[in-house]
Design a protein around this motif. Structure first.
Motif, PDB file in Angstrom:
ATOM      1  N   CYS A   8       0.574   0.920   9.434  1.00 50.40           N
ATOM      2  CA  CYS A   8      -0.885   0.940   9.313  1.00 50.40           C
ATOM      3  C   CYS A   8      -1.482   1.464  10.621  1.00 50.40           C
ATOM      4  O   CYS A   8      -1.291   0.884  11.686  1.00 50.40           O
ATOM      5  CB  CYS A   8      -1.396  -0.465   9.020  1.00 50.40           C
ATOM      6  SG  CYS A   8      -3.132  -0.509   8.585  1.00 50.40           S
TER       7      CYS A   8
ATOM      8  N   GLU B 242      -3.332   5.161   1.649  1.00 52.39           N
ATOM      9  CA  GLU B 242      -4.277   4.148   1.183  1.00 52.39           C
ATOM     10  C   GLU B 242      -4.801   3.338   2.359  1.00 52.39           C
ATOM     11  O   GLU B 242      -4.156   3.213   3.390  1.00 52.39           O
ATOM     12  CB  GLU B 242      -3.603   3.204   0.190  1.00 52.39           C
ATOM     13  CG  GLU B 242      -3.393   3.790  -1.172  1.00 52.39           C
ATOM     14  CD  GLU B 242      -2.867   2.753  -2.133  1.00 52.39           C
ATOM     15  OE1 GLU B 242      -3.420   2.657  -3.237  1.00 52.39           O
ATOM     16  OE2 GLU B 242      -1.916   2.044  -1.771  1.00 52.39           O
ATOM     17  N   ARG B 243      -5.971   2.756   2.154  1.00 47.60           N
ATOM     18  CA  ARG B 243      -6.574   1.909   3.174  1.00 47.60           C
ATOM     19  C   ARG B 243      -5.785   0.607   3.266  1.00 47.60           C
ATOM     20  O   ARG B 243      -5.575  -0.079   2.268  1.00 47.60           O
ATOM     21  CB  ARG B 243      -8.028   1.635   2.790  1.00 47.60           C
ATOM     22  CG  ARG B 243      -8.783   0.953   3.853  1.00 47.60           C
ATOM     23  CD  ARG B 243     -10.234   0.798   3.455  1.00 47.60           C
ATOM     24  NE  ARG B 243     -10.918   0.100   4.518  1.00 47.60           N
ATOM     25  CZ  ARG B 243     -12.011   0.514   5.092  1.00 47.60           C
ATOM     26  NH1 ARG B 243     -12.580   1.619   4.671  1.00 47.60           N
ATOM     27  NH2 ARG B 243     -12.558  -0.162   6.056  1.00 47.60           N
TER      28      ARG B 243
ATOM     29  N   CYS C 299       0.847  -1.196   0.000  1.00 48.05           N
ATOM     30  CA  CYS C 299       0.000   0.000   0.000  1.00 48.05           C
ATOM     31  C   CYS C 299       0.884   1.247   0.000  1.00 48.05           C
ATOM     32  O   CYS C 299       1.953   1.245   0.600  1.00 48.05           O
ATOM     33  CB  CYS C 299      -0.860   0.061   1.261  1.00 48.05           C
ATOM     34  SG  CYS C 299      -1.956  -1.299   1.493  1.00 48.05           S
TER      35      CYS C 299
ATOM     36  N   ARG D 152      -5.477   3.271   7.792  1.00 44.27           N
ATOM     37  CA  ARG D 152      -4.763   3.743   6.602  1.00 44.27           C
ATOM     38  C   ARG D 152      -3.266   3.815   6.907  1.00 44.27           C
ATOM     39  O   ARG D 152      -2.857   3.932   8.060  1.00 44.27           O
ATOM     40  CB  ARG D 152      -5.266   5.130   6.189  1.00 44.27           C
ATOM     41  CG  ARG D 152      -6.696   5.129   5.743  1.00 44.27           C
ATOM     42  CD  ARG D 152      -7.091   6.458   5.130  1.00 44.27           C
ATOM     43  NE  ARG D 152      -8.483   6.454   4.750  1.00 44.27           N
ATOM     44  CZ  ARG D 152      -8.960   5.983   3.614  1.00 44.27           C
ATOM     45  NH1 ARG D 152      -8.135   5.459   2.740  1.00 44.27           N
ATOM     46  NH2 ARG D 152     -10.233   6.048   3.353  1.00 44.27           N
TER      47      ARG D 152
ATOM     48  N   MET E 223      -9.152  -3.588   7.378  1.00 44.16           N
ATOM     49  CA  MET E 223     -10.607  -3.530   7.443  1.00 44.16           C
ATOM     50  C   MET E 223     -11.030  -4.112   8.785  1.00 44.16           C
ATOM     51  O   MET E 223     -10.488  -5.118   9.236  1.00 44.16           O
ATOM     52  CB  MET E 223     -11.226  -4.341   6.302  1.00 44.16           C
ATOM     53  CG  MET E 223     -12.721  -4.294   6.266  1.00 44.16           C
ATOM     54  SD  MET E 223     -13.357  -5.193   4.843  1.00 44.16           S
ATOM     55  CE  MET E 223     -12.915  -4.083   3.541  1.00 44.16           C
TER      56      MET E 223
END
Length: 105
Positions: free
Chosen positions: A97, A75-76, A71, A103, A79
Motif C-alpha cells: 500500500c 485499488e484504494r 485489495c 493505493r 484512507m
C-alpha cells in the motif's frame, strides 16, 4: 474470553481429579459410595456452560471485523484521517500500500 476458557479448563481438571481420587481412598476409612448422579449433574452443567459460552463467543466474533479484505493492484487500500492513515484493505502478496497515493502498487 480467555478467562472463561481458563475457568472451564480448571473446572474440568478439578472434576477429573476428584473422580480419580475417589478410587484412591484408604481401606481403613471407608466412606459410603456416592451415586453416579452428582457426576452426571456436573457433566450436564458443564456442557450447558460450554454451549452458552460458544453461543456468546459466536456473537462477539460477528461484531468484531478483525478480518481485513484483500485489495487488487490499483485499488484504494487506505484512507487518511488527519495525521493518521486508516487501512481499508490488505494488498495482495507481492503488492504494497503506497502511503502517498493510498493505493496498492
Amino acid at each position: 474470553m480467555e478467562s472463561v476458557r481458563a475457568a472451564v479448563y480448571l473446572s474440568v481438571c478439578l472434576s477429573v481429579l476428584t473422580s480419580l481420587c475417589q478410587g484412591q481412598r484408604s481401606a481403613d476409612n471407608p466412606l459410603p459410595a456416592a451415586p453416579d448422579e452428582p457426576v452426571l449433574r456436573l457433566a450436564e452443567a458443564l456442557q450447558g456452560f460450554l454451549d452458552e459460552a460458544d453461543s456468546s463467543a459466536g456473537l462477539s466474533m460477528e461484531k468484531k471485523a478483525s478480518v481485513i479484505p484483500r485489495c487488487d493492484v490499483g485499488e484504494r487500500c487506505a484512507m487518511k484521517h488527519g495525521p493518521r492513515i486508516g487501512r481499508l484493505c490488505d494488498c495482495l502478496r507481492g503488492a504494497a500500500c503506497n502511503t502517498f497515493f493510498l493505493r496498492c502498487y
